[in-house]
Design a protein around this motif. Structure first.
Motif, short mmCIF file in Angstrom:
data_model
loop_
_atom_site.label_atom_id
_atom_site.label_comp_id
_atom_site.label_asym_id
_atom_site.label_seq_id
_atom_site.Cartn_x
_atom_site.Cartn_y
_atom_site.Cartn_z
N ALA A 75 0.84 -1.20 0.00
CA ALA A 75 0.00 0.00 0.00
C ALA A 75 0.88 1.24 0.00
O ALA A 75 1.91 1.28 0.66
CB ALA A 75 -0.90 0.00 1.22
N HIS A 76 0.47 2.22 -0.77
CA HIS A 76 1.13 3.52 -0.77
C HIS A 76 0.12 4.59 -1.16
O HIS A 76 -0.97 4.28 -1.62
CB HIS A 76 2.37 3.53 -1.67
N MET A 77 0.48 5.82 -0.97
CA MET A 77 -0.41 6.94 -1.27
C MET A 77 0.14 7.72 -2.46
O MET A 77 1.34 7.84 -2.63
CB MET A 77 -0.52 7.89 -0.07
N SER A 78 -0.78 8.23 -3.28
CA SER A 78 -0.42 9.07 -4.41
C SER A 78 -1.48 10.16 -4.53
O SER A 78 -2.66 9.84 -4.66
CB SER A 78 -0.35 8.24 -5.69
N ASN A 79 -1.07 11.40 -4.50
CA ASN A 79 -1.99 12.55 -4.55
C ASN A 79 -3.06 12.47 -3.47
O ASN A 79 -4.21 12.81 -3.68
CB ASN A 79 -2.66 12.67 -5.93
N GLY A 80 -2.70 11.94 -2.31
CA GLY A 80 -3.64 11.84 -1.22
C GLY A 80 -4.63 10.70 -1.35
O GLY A 80 -5.55 10.57 -0.54
N GLN A 81 -4.47 9.83 -2.35
CA GLN A 81 -5.37 8.69 -2.57
C GLN A 81 -4.60 7.39 -2.39
O GLN A 81 -3.43 7.29 -2.78
CB GLN A 81 -5.96 8.74 -3.99
N PRO A 82 -5.24 6.36 -1.81
CA PRO A 82 -4.54 5.08 -1.67
C PRO A 82 -4.42 4.35 -3.00
O PRO A 82 -5.36 4.32 -3.79
CB PRO A 82 -5.44 4.30 -0.70
N LEU A 83 -3.25 3.82 -3.26
CA LEU A 83 -2.99 2.99 -4.45
C LEU A 83 -2.31 1.72 -3.97
O LEU A 83 -1.20 1.77 -3.46
CB LEU A 83 -2.11 3.72 -5.45
N ASP A 84 -2.97 0.61 -4.10
CA ASP A 84 -2.44 -0.66 -3.62
C ASP A 84 -1.95 -1.51 -4.77
O ASP A 84 -2.54 -1.53 -5.84
CB ASP A 84 -3.52 -1.44 -2.85
N ASP A 85 -0.85 -2.22 -4.53
CA ASP A 85 -0.34 -3.22 -5.46
C ASP A 85 -0.62 -4.59 -4.86
O ASP A 85 -0.48 -4.78 -3.65
CB ASP A 85 1.17 -3.06 -5.68
N THR A 123 -0.17 -3.87 -10.47
CA THR A 123 0.63 -2.77 -9.96
C THR A 123 0.08 -1.45 -10.48
O THR A 123 -0.57 -1.39 -11.52
CB THR A 123 2.10 -2.92 -10.37
N THR A 124 0.38 -0.42 -9.73
CA THR A 124 -0.02 0.93 -10.14
C THR A 124 1.23 1.75 -10.36
O THR A 124 2.27 1.51 -9.75
CB THR A 124 -0.89 1.59 -9.05
N GLY A 125 1.12 2.70 -11.25
CA GLY A 125 2.24 3.57 -11.55
C GLY A 125 1.72 4.91 -12.04
O GLY A 125 0.54 5.04 -12.40
N PRO A 126 2.57 5.90 -12.06
CA PRO A 126 2.13 7.23 -12.50
C PRO A 126 1.79 7.26 -13.98
O PRO A 126 2.41 6.57 -14.78
CB PRO A 126 3.33 8.13 -12.19
N ASN A 127 0.78 8.03 -14.32
CA ASN A 127 0.40 8.23 -15.72
C ASN A 127 1.17 9.43 -16.24
O ASN A 127 0.96 10.55 -15.78
CB ASN A 127 -1.11 8.47 -15.83
N PRO A 128 2.07 9.24 -17.21
CA PRO A 128 2.89 10.37 -17.68
C PRO A 128 2.08 11.43 -18.44
O PRO A 128 2.50 12.57 -18.52
CB PRO A 128 3.92 9.72 -18.60
N GLN A 129 0.90 11.06 -18.94
CA GLN A 129 0.11 12.02 -19.71
C GLN A 129 -0.85 12.82 -18.85
O GLN A 129 -1.35 13.85 -19.28
CB GLN A 129 -0.66 11.29 -20.80
N HIS A 130 -1.15 12.33 -17.64
CA HIS A 130 -2.08 13.04 -16.75
C HIS A 130 -1.60 12.85 -15.32
O HIS A 130 -1.72 11.77 -14.76
CB HIS A 130 -3.50 12.49 -16.93
N PRO A 131 -1.05 13.90 -14.69
CA PRO A 131 -0.40 13.75 -13.38
C PRO A 131 -1.34 13.30 -12.25
O PRO A 131 -0.89 12.69 -11.30
CB PRO A 131 0.16 15.14 -13.08
N GLN A 132 -2.63 13.58 -12.32
CA GLN A 132 -3.54 13.20 -11.24
C GLN A 132 -3.99 11.75 -11.36
O GLN A 132 -4.56 11.21 -10.42
CB GLN A 132 -4.79 14.10 -11.25
#
Length: 166
Positions: A86-96, A122-131
């Motif tokens: 579990a980790h957080m991204s933009n204040g939202q939980p993103l679990d792998d 797995t989750t990862g950042p979207n390079p085309q849309h930062p949110q």
């Protein structure tokens, strides 16, 4: 004495009456065009929301089926490893999540998972849309695993993930 005879109308319209009728018709047509445009725009937005909802339900259905198929049942005993990160991204939980079968046989089991098979979400950042984030699925045999999961085998399930908490 000069007598005036009343003018006879031939049943036509005057120019002023015609111009007034055309103006009223133009106003009504403009209002109808605006209403049709608003309805059309609303329909497109509703269809987009319905499509996104359908895609989200399909992804959740796939996840739940793989979790359900990997667990031990009374008919087909299996050894399953379920790992989460579990980790957080933009204040939202993103679990792998990683599901791994640890069976000793080298044949496919009745539930669809093979011997020592690893499925990772797995989750990862979207390079085309930062949110937004990407949700990727990777499947491989643990017998062939050398140096960790390969990103080249990953399939992007969605590119507009806001949150995933399992």
């Amino acid at each position: 004495m000069i007598r005036r005879t009343p003018r006879r109308r031939d049943g036509g319209f005057t120019l002023i009456e015609m111009m007034l009728a055309v103006m009223i018709l133009a106003i009504v047509m403009a209002m109808l065009a605006g209403a049709f445009s608003a309805v059309s725009h609303g329909k497109v937005q509703a269809e987009d929301r319905l499509h996104i909802d359908h895609e989200g339900r399909a992804i959740l259905w796939t996840l739940s089926n793989e979790f359900r198929d990997a667990v031990q049942t009374p008919i087909v005993p299996s050894h399953v490893l379920l790992l989460g990160l579990a980790h957080m991204s933009n204040g939202q939980p993103l679990d792998d999540v990683t599901i791994s079968t640890l069976d000793l046989s080298h044949s496919m089991s009745l539930d669809g998972f093979g011997a020592e098979q690893i499925v990772s979400y797995t989750t990862g950042p979207n390079p085309q849309h930062p949110q937004w984030s990407l949700l990727m699925r990777n499947e491989q045999s643990a017998l062939m695993l050398m140096g960790g999961p390969s990103a080249a085998n990953s399939v992007v399930l969605t590119n507009n993930l806001l949150s995933l908490h399992i």
